[in-house]
Design a protein around this motif. Structure first.
Motif, PDB file in Angstrom:
ATOM      1  N   LYS A  52       2.953 -31.501  15.727  1.00 31.94           N
ATOM      2  CA  LYS A  52       4.023 -31.254  14.741  1.00 31.94           C
ATOM      3  C   LYS A  52       3.808 -29.907  14.058  1.00 31.94           C
ATOM      4  N   LEU A  53       2.567 -29.651  13.648  1.00 31.04           N
ATOM      5  CA  LEU A  53       2.264 -28.379  12.983  1.00 31.04           C
ATOM      6  C   LEU A  53       2.514 -27.189  13.902  1.00 31.04           C
ATOM      7  N   MET A  54       2.169 -27.330  15.167  1.00 35.92           N
ATOM      8  CA  MET A  54       2.404 -26.244  16.125  1.00 35.92           C
ATOM      9  C   MET A  54       3.907 -25.976  16.272  1.00 35.92           C
ATOM     10  N   MET A  55       4.694 -27.042  16.327  1.00 33.60           N
ATOM     11  CA  MET A  55       6.150 -26.873  16.430  1.00 33.60           C
ATOM     12  C   MET A  55       6.700 -26.234  15.149  1.00 33.60           C
ATOM     13  N   THR A  56       6.207 -26.656  13.995  1.00 30.37           N
ATOM     14  CA  THR A  56       6.645 -26.070  12.723  1.00 30.37           C
ATOM     15  C   THR A  56       6.295 -24.590  12.683  1.00 30.37           C
ATOM     16  N   LEU A  57       5.087 -24.266  13.067  1.00 28.00           N
ATOM     17  CA  LEU A  57       4.651 -22.867  13.085  1.00 28.00           C
ATOM     18  C   LEU A  57       5.511 -22.051  14.044  1.00 28.00           C
ATOM     19  N   LYS A  58       5.796 -22.598  15.189  1.00 31.60           N
ATOM     20  CA  LYS A  58       6.640 -21.906  16.167  1.00 31.60           C
ATOM     21  C   LYS A  58       8.041 -21.664  15.591  1.00 31.60           C
ATOM     22  N   ASN A  59       8.595 -22.677  14.930  1.00 32.62           N
ATOM     23  CA  ASN A  59       9.922 -22.544  14.318  1.00 32.62           C
ATOM     24  C   ASN A  59       9.924 -21.517  13.183  1.00 32.62           C
ATOM     25  N   VAL A  60       8.867 -21.513  12.370  1.00 31.04           N
ATOM     26  CA  VAL A  60       8.775 -20.545  11.274  1.00 31.04           C
ATOM     27  C   VAL A  60       8.699 -19.133  11.841  1.00 31.04           C
ATOM     28  N   ARG A  61       7.858 -18.945  12.831  1.00 30.46           N
ATOM     29  CA  ARG A  61       7.738 -17.613  13.450  1.00 30.46           C
ATOM     30  C   ARG A  61       9.068 -17.185  14.065  1.00 30.46           C
ATOM     31  N   SER A  62       9.736 -18.104  14.728  1.00 27.62           N
ATOM     32  CA  SER A  62      11.020 -17.807  15.350  1.00 27.62           C
ATOM     33  C   SER A  62      12.052 -17.438  14.283  1.00 27.62           C
ATOM     34  N   SER A  63      12.094 -18.204  13.186  1.00 26.78           N
ATOM     35  CA  SER A  63      13.025 -17.917  12.096  1.00 26.78           C
ATOM     36  C   SER A  63      12.715 -16.563  11.461  1.00 26.78           C
ATOM     37  N   ARG A  64      11.444 -16.286  11.273  1.00 31.18           N
ATOM     38  CA  ARG A  64      11.032 -15.014  10.689  1.00 31.18           C
ATOM     39  C   ARG A  64      11.477 -13.844  11.577  1.00 31.18           C
ATOM     40  N   ASN A  65      11.299 -13.991  12.872  1.00 35.34           N
ATOM     41  CA  ASN A  65      11.719 -12.943  13.810  1.00 35.34           C
ATOM     42  C   ASN A  65      13.240 -12.750  13.776  1.00 35.34           C
ATOM     43  N   LEU A  66      13.993 -13.849  13.681  1.00 35.03           N
ATOM     44  CA  LEU A  66      15.448 -13.746  13.602  1.00 35.03           C
ATOM     45  C   LEU A  66      15.881 -13.044  12.312  1.00 35.03           C
ATOM     46  N   LEU A  67      15.225 -13.395  11.198  1.00 35.47           N
ATOM     47  CA  LEU A  67      15.548 -12.752   9.923  1.00 35.47           C
ATOM     48  C   LEU A  67      15.243 -11.249   9.980  1.00 35.47           C
ATOM     49  N   ARG A  68      14.117 -10.938  10.552  1.00 30.86           N
ATOM     50  CA  ARG A  68      13.725  -9.538  10.661  1.00 30.86           C
ATOM     51  C   ARG A  68      14.731  -8.762  11.506  1.00 30.86           C
ATOM     52  N   ARG A  69      15.121  -9.343  12.645  1.00 29.63           N
ATOM     53  CA  ARG A  69      16.095  -8.669  13.524  1.00 29.63           C
ATOM     54  C   ARG A  69      17.456  -8.505  12.834  1.00 29.63           C
ATOM     55  N   SER A  70      17.874  -9.578  12.137  1.00 30.41           N
ATOM     56  CA  SER A  70      19.176  -9.472  11.472  1.00 30.41           C
ATOM     57  C   SER A  70      19.117  -8.482  10.308  1.00 30.41           C
ATOM     58  N   SER A  71      17.989  -8.397   9.622  1.00 35.95           N
ATOM     59  CA  SER A  71      17.841  -7.414   8.535  1.00 35.95           C
ATOM     60  C   SER A  71      17.875  -6.004   9.084  1.00 35.95           C
ATOM     61  N   ILE A  72      17.193  -5.795  10.180  1.00 32.00           N
ATOM     62  CA  ILE A  72      17.182  -4.465  10.814  1.00 32.00           C
ATOM     63  C   ILE A  72      18.585  -4.109  11.293  1.00 32.00           C
ATOM     64  N   ALA A  73      19.285  -5.032  11.878  1.00 30.12           N
ATOM     65  CA  ALA A  73      20.647  -4.797  12.364  1.00 30.12           C
ATOM     66  C   ALA A  73      21.580  -4.494  11.200  1.00 30.12           C
ATOM     67  N   ALA A  74      21.423  -5.209  10.103  1.00 27.49           N
ATOM     68  CA  ALA A  74      22.275  -4.978   8.928  1.00 27.49           C
ATOM     69  C   ALA A  74      22.008  -3.607   8.350  1.00 27.49           C
ATOM     70  N   LEU A  75      20.759  -3.213   8.318  1.00 29.95           N
ATOM     71  CA  LEU A  75      20.417  -1.884   7.793  1.00 29.95           C
ATOM     72  C   LEU A  75      20.980  -0.790   8.696  1.00 29.95           C
ATOM     73  N   GLU A  76      20.921  -1.024   9.984  1.00 32.23           N
ATOM     74  CA  GLU A  76      21.438  -0.011  10.924  1.00 32.23           C
ATOM     75  C   GLU A  76      22.950   0.100  10.810  1.00 32.23           C
ATOM     76  N   ASP A  77      23.623  -1.018  10.532  1.00 35.91           N
ATOM     77  CA  ASP A  77      25.085  -0.992  10.382  1.00 35.91           C
ATOM     78  C   ASP A  77      25.500  -0.248   9.124  1.00 35.91           C
ATOM     79  N   HIS A  78      24.706  -0.272   8.101  1.00 36.50           N
ATOM     80  CA  HIS A  78      25.067   0.344   6.825  1.00 36.50           C
ATOM     81  C   HIS A  78      24.451   1.725   6.640  1.00 36.50           C
ATOM     82  N   SER A  79      23.746   2.184   7.557  1.00 37.66           N
ATOM     83  CA  SER A  79      23.132   3.513   7.374  1.00 37.66           C
ATOM     84  C   SER A  79      24.102   4.614   7.793  1.00 37.66           C
ATOM     85  N   PRO A  80      24.164   5.666   6.991  1.00 37.42           N
ATOM     86  CA  PRO A  80      25.060   6.791   7.362  1.00 37.42           C
ATOM     87  C   PRO A  80      24.476   7.574   8.520  1.00 37.42           C
TER      88      PRO A  80
END
Length: 100
Positions: free
Chosen positions: A71-99
């Motif tokens: 269970k802990l391994m699955m939770t850790l995997k999900n947290v890492r996956s969510s963190r990576n998605l947040l990071r990618r979406s943050s980077i994409a949002a910054l790139e969309d708003h940059s002049p």
């Protein structure tokens, strides 16, 4: 006067009685040994049952711990996956708003 037949029959009977007593002593020793072995067998059987019970308890505990680990391994995997998605979406949002 004692006849030679009388002496030999006395010796034979005495020898037979002695053999019978020796047989009884041997049988008694065998019974005593068997009872001692039976006692040891009962003790070993009891120890084996205790070991089996302990093994069953440890197996159950191991299964529970292994389930928690998975269970802990699955939770850790999900947290890492969510963190990576947040990071990618943050980077994409910054790139969309940059002049450019």
């Amino acid at each position: 006067m004692v006849s030679s037949y009388g002496v030999s029959s006395f010796l034979k009977q005495h020898s037979d009685d002695e053999a019978i007593f020796k047989s009884f002593r041997d049988i008694n020793e065998l019974i005593k040994d068997m009872l001692e072995i039976k006692g040891k067998y009962v003790n070993v059987e009891s120890e084996l049952k205790e070991m089996h019970d302990r093994y069953s308890q440890l197996s159950l505990q191991f299964a529970e711990v292994e389930g928690e680990r998975q269970k802990l391994m699955m939770t850790l995997k999900n947290v890492r996956s969510s963190r990576n998605l947040l990071r990618r979406s943050s980077i994409a949002a910054l790139e969309d708003h940059s002049p450019l």
